[in-house]
Scaffold this motif. Sequence first.
Motif, PDB file in Angstrom:
ATOM      1  N   THR A  37       0.833  -1.203   0.000  1.00 21.71           N
ATOM      2  CA  THR A  37       0.000   0.000   0.000  1.00 21.71           C
ATOM      3  C   THR A  37       0.868   1.253   0.000  1.00 21.71           C
ATOM      4  OG1 THR A  37      -0.089   0.148   2.404  1.00 21.71           O
ATOM      5  CG2 THR A  37      -1.761  -1.239   1.327  1.00 21.71           C
ATOM      6  N   MET A  38       0.225   2.373  -0.305  1.00 20.59           N
ATOM      7  CA  MET A  38       0.920   3.661  -0.253  1.00 20.59           C
ATOM      8  C   MET A  38       1.406   3.945   1.161  1.00 20.59           C
ATOM      9  SD  MET A  38       0.948   5.482  -3.059  1.00 20.59           S
ATOM     10  CE  MET A  38       0.176   5.539  -4.637  1.00 20.59           C
ATOM     11  N   ASP A  39       0.593   3.581   2.152  1.00 19.70           N
ATOM     12  CA  ASP A  39       0.967   3.824   3.544  1.00 19.70           C
ATOM     13  C   ASP A  39       2.226   3.058   3.923  1.00 19.70           C
ATOM     14  OD1 ASP A  39      -1.160   5.548   3.938  1.00 19.70           O
ATOM     15  OD2 ASP A  39      -2.478   3.986   4.731  1.00 19.70           O
ATOM     16  N   GLU A  40       2.335   1.820   3.461  1.00 14.95           N
ATOM     17  CA  GLU A  40       3.539   1.030   3.749  1.00 14.95           C
ATOM     18  C   GLU A  40       4.775   1.665   3.108  1.00 14.95           C
ATOM     19  OE1 GLU A  40       1.830  -3.515   4.046  1.00 14.95           O
ATOM     20  OE2 GLU A  40       2.216  -2.655   2.061  1.00 14.95           O
ATOM     21  N   ILE A  41       4.639   2.070   1.850  1.00 16.52           N
ATOM     22  CA  ILE A  41       5.759   2.702   1.147  1.00 16.52           C
ATOM     23  C   ILE A  41       6.134   4.007   1.838  1.00 16.52           C
ATOM     24  CG2 ILE A  41       6.512   3.752  -1.023  1.00 16.52           C
ATOM     25  CD1 ILE A  41       4.625   1.713  -2.430  1.00 16.52           C
ATOM     26  N   TRP A  42       5.124   4.803   2.221  1.00 11.08           N
ATOM     27  CA  TRP A  42       5.376   6.083   2.870  1.00 11.08           C
ATOM     28  C   TRP A  42       6.074   5.884   4.221  1.00 11.08           C
ATOM     29  CZ3 TRP A  42       5.952  10.659   1.144  1.00 11.08           C
ATOM     30  CH2 TRP A  42       5.972  11.751   2.007  1.00 11.08           C
ATOM     31  N   HIS A  43       5.660   4.855   4.947  1.00 10.09           N
ATOM     32  CA  HIS A  43       6.271   4.546   6.245  1.00 10.09           C
ATOM     33  C   HIS A  43       7.774   4.314   6.090  1.00 10.09           C
ATOM     34  CE1 HIS A  43       6.904   2.720  10.180  1.00 10.09           C
ATOM     35  NE2 HIS A  43       7.419   1.664   9.574  1.00 10.09           N
ATOM     36  N   TYR A  44       8.157   3.494   5.148  1.00 10.42           N
ATOM     37  CA  TYR A  44       9.574   3.204   4.936  1.00 10.42           C
ATOM     38  C   TYR A  44      10.304   4.356   4.265  1.00 10.42           C
ATOM     39  CZ  TYR A  44       8.514  -1.432   6.553  1.00 10.42           C
ATOM     40  OH  TYR A  44       8.119  -2.487   7.340  1.00 10.42           O
ATOM     41  N   ALA A  45       9.598   5.172   3.487  1.00 15.40           N
ATOM     42  CA  ALA A  45      10.216   6.366   2.893  1.00 15.40           C
ATOM     43  C   ALA A  45      10.629   7.339   3.990  1.00 15.40           C
ATOM     44  CB  ALA A  45       9.257   7.028   1.914  1.00 15.40           C
ATOM     45  N   LYS A  46       9.809   7.450   5.041  1.00 15.60           N
ATOM     46  CA  LYS A  46      10.169   8.317   6.162  1.00 15.60           C
ATOM     47  C   LYS A  46      11.375   7.769   6.908  1.00 15.60           C
ATOM     48  CE  LYS A  46       6.026   8.743   8.027  1.00 15.60           C
ATOM     49  NZ  LYS A  46       4.962   9.172   8.946  1.00 15.60           N
ATOM     50  N   ILE A  47      11.403   6.459   7.122  1.00 15.58           N
ATOM     51  CA  ILE A  47      12.536   5.852   7.819  1.00 15.58           C
ATOM     52  C   ILE A  47      13.828   6.051   7.022  1.00 15.58           C
ATOM     53  CG2 ILE A  47      13.551   3.638   8.510  1.00 15.58           C
ATOM     54  CD1 ILE A  47      10.697   2.759   9.311  1.00 15.58           C
ATOM     55  N   CYS A  48      13.749   5.897   5.706  1.00 14.88           N
ATOM     56  CA  CYS A  48      14.931   6.044   4.844  1.00 14.88           C
ATOM     57  C   CYS A  48      15.192   7.502   4.450  1.00 14.88           C
ATOM     58  CB  CYS A  48      14.772   5.198   3.581  1.00 14.88           C
ATOM     59  SG  CYS A  48      14.775   3.438   3.913  1.00 14.88           S
ATOM     60  N   ARG A  49      14.355   8.395   4.908  1.00 14.77           N
ATOM     61  CA  ARG A  49      14.469   9.830   4.650  1.00 14.77           C
ATOM     62  C   ARG A  49      14.474  10.171   3.161  1.00 14.77           C
ATOM     63  NH1 ARG A  49      19.116  11.715   8.678  1.00 14.77           N
ATOM     64  NH2 ARG A  49      20.099   9.856   7.896  1.00 14.77           N
ATOM     65  N   VAL A  50      13.529   9.588   2.434  1.00 15.72           N
ATOM     66  CA  VAL A  50      13.382   9.900   1.010  1.00 15.72           C
ATOM     67  C   VAL A  50      11.960  10.354   0.683  1.00 15.72           C
ATOM     68  CG1 VAL A  50      15.248   8.415   0.178  1.00 15.72           C
ATOM     69  CG2 VAL A  50      12.959   7.469   0.445  1.00 15.72           C
ATOM     70  N   GLN A  51      11.221  10.825   1.696  1.00 17.45           N
ATOM     71  CA  GLN A  51       9.829  11.184   1.447  1.00 17.45           C
ATOM     72  C   GLN A  51       9.687  12.336   0.459  1.00 17.45           C
ATOM     73  OE1 GLN A  51      11.426  11.368   4.441  1.00 17.45           O
ATOM     74  NE2 GLN A  51      10.274  12.558   5.907  1.00 17.45           N
ATOM     75  N   ASN A  52      10.614  13.308   0.457  1.00 18.84           N
ATOM     76  CA  ASN A  52      10.522  14.403  -0.506  1.00 18.84           C
ATOM     77  C   ASN A  52      10.838  13.940  -1.926  1.00 18.84           C
ATOM     78  OD1 ASN A  52       9.796  16.275   1.432  1.00 18.84           O
ATOM     79  ND2 ASN A  52      11.906  16.875   1.841  1.00 18.84           N
ATOM     80  N   VAL A  53      11.665  12.930  -2.048  1.00 19.20           N
ATOM     81  CA  VAL A  53      12.023  12.403  -3.367  1.00 19.20           C
ATOM     82  C   VAL A  53      10.892  11.559  -3.926  1.00 19.20           C
ATOM     83  CG1 VAL A  53      13.632  10.893  -4.597  1.00 19.20           C
ATOM     84  CG2 VAL A  53      14.470  12.397  -2.806  1.00 19.20           C
ATOM     85  N   ILE A  54      10.281  10.726  -3.086  1.00 17.98           N
ATOM     86  CA  ILE A  54       9.294   9.759  -3.556  1.00 17.98           C
ATOM     87  C   ILE A  54       7.881  10.361  -3.668  1.00 17.98           C
ATOM     88  CG2 ILE A  54       8.563   8.760  -1.353  1.00 17.98           C
ATOM     89  CD1 ILE A  54       8.921   5.996  -2.627  1.00 17.98           C
ATOM     90  N   ARG A  55       7.634  11.469  -2.973  1.00 18.22           N
ATOM     91  CA  ARG A  55       6.287  12.073  -2.950  1.00 18.22           C
ATOM     92  C   ARG A  55       5.700  12.309  -4.340  1.00 18.22           C
ATOM     93  NH1 ARG A  55       6.824  16.319   0.486  1.00 18.22           N
ATOM     94  NH2 ARG A  55       5.844  15.158   2.159  1.00 18.22           N
ATOM     95  N   PRO A  56       6.397  12.966  -5.279  1.00 18.21           N
ATOM     96  CA  PRO A  56       5.777  13.211  -6.591  1.00 18.21           C
ATOM     97  C   PRO A  56       5.413  11.922  -7.340  1.00 18.21           C
ATOM     98  CG  PRO A  56       7.934  14.284  -6.442  1.00 18.21           C
ATOM     99  CD  PRO A  56       7.719  13.547  -5.179  1.00 18.21           C
ATOM    100  N   TYR A  57       6.192  10.877  -7.143  1.00 18.86           N
ATOM    101  CA  TYR A  57       5.925   9.617  -7.840  1.00 18.86           C
ATOM    102  C   TYR A  57       4.726   8.910  -7.216  1.00 18.86           C
ATOM    103  CZ  TYR A  57      10.433  10.765  -9.720  1.00 18.86           C
ATOM    104  OH  TYR A  57      11.464  11.435 -10.320  1.00 18.86           O
ATOM    105  N   LEU A  58       4.586   8.998  -5.900  1.00 23.57           N
ATOM    106  CA  LEU A  58       3.404   8.432  -5.243  1.00 23.57           C
ATOM    107  C   LEU A  58       2.149   9.177  -5.652  1.00 23.57           C
ATOM    108  CD1 LEU A  58       4.694   7.730  -1.609  1.00 23.57           C
ATOM    109  CD2 LEU A  58       4.192   6.055  -3.390  1.00 23.57           C
ATOM    110  N   GLU A  59       2.245  10.505  -5.727  1.00 26.91           N
ATOM    111  CA  GLU A  59       1.091  11.308  -6.125  1.00 26.91           C
ATOM    112  C   GLU A  59       0.677  11.021  -7.562  1.00 26.91           C
ATOM    113  OE1 GLU A  59       2.337  15.298  -5.299  1.00 26.91           O
ATOM    114  OE2 GLU A  59       1.870  15.102  -3.161  1.00 26.91           O
ATOM    115  N   SER A  60       1.621  10.706  -8.426  1.00 21.31           N
ATOM    116  CA  SER A  60       1.283  10.420  -9.824  1.00 21.31           C
ATOM    117  C   SER A  60       0.541   9.085  -9.973  1.00 21.31           C
ATOM    118  CB  SER A  60       2.533  10.424 -10.693  1.00 21.31           C
ATOM    119  OG  SER A  60       3.327   9.289 -10.427  1.00 21.31           O
ATOM    120  N   LEU A  61       0.701   8.195  -9.004  1.00 21.44           N
ATOM    121  CA  LEU A  61       0.035   6.906  -9.064  1.00 21.44           C
ATOM    122  C   LEU A  61      -1.416   6.955  -8.602  1.00 21.44           C
ATOM    123  CD1 LEU A  61       2.821   4.569  -7.683  1.00 21.44           C
ATOM    124  CD2 LEU A  61       2.153   4.881 -10.052  1.00 21.44           C
ATOM    125  N   GLU A  62      -1.751   7.938  -7.801  1.00 26.84           N
ATOM    126  CA  GLU A  62      -3.107   7.995  -7.234  1.00 26.84           C
ATOM    127  C   GLU A  62      -4.152   8.320  -8.235  1.00 26.84           C
ATOM    128  OE1 GLU A  62      -2.611  10.736  -4.033  1.00 26.84           O
ATOM    129  OE2 GLU A  62      -2.141   9.136  -2.654  1.00 26.84           O
TER     130      GLU A  62
END
Length: 83
Positions: A58-83
Amino acid sequence: MSGQALEAGIEEHQIEGVTVRVYCLAKTIADCFKFRNKIGLDVAIEALRDCWREQRCTMDEIWHYAKICRVQNVIRPYLESLE
């Protein structure tokens, strides 16, 4: 990697009687974006799209690990494009 970025998302699987520790898919995708300069941004985006298309996490799972790996600003536009 160290601390939570190293230990979060580890799953244990039995393969031919041997316990193998591997990262879950959502953590692997976050790692792809973290190491995008080494493996290529196209690989990270393709991994994200394949995961989303096959509904393997899920998006929530990916977002959770993106925060841990500190890449949420990098991955955000790609997650938004999938919605």
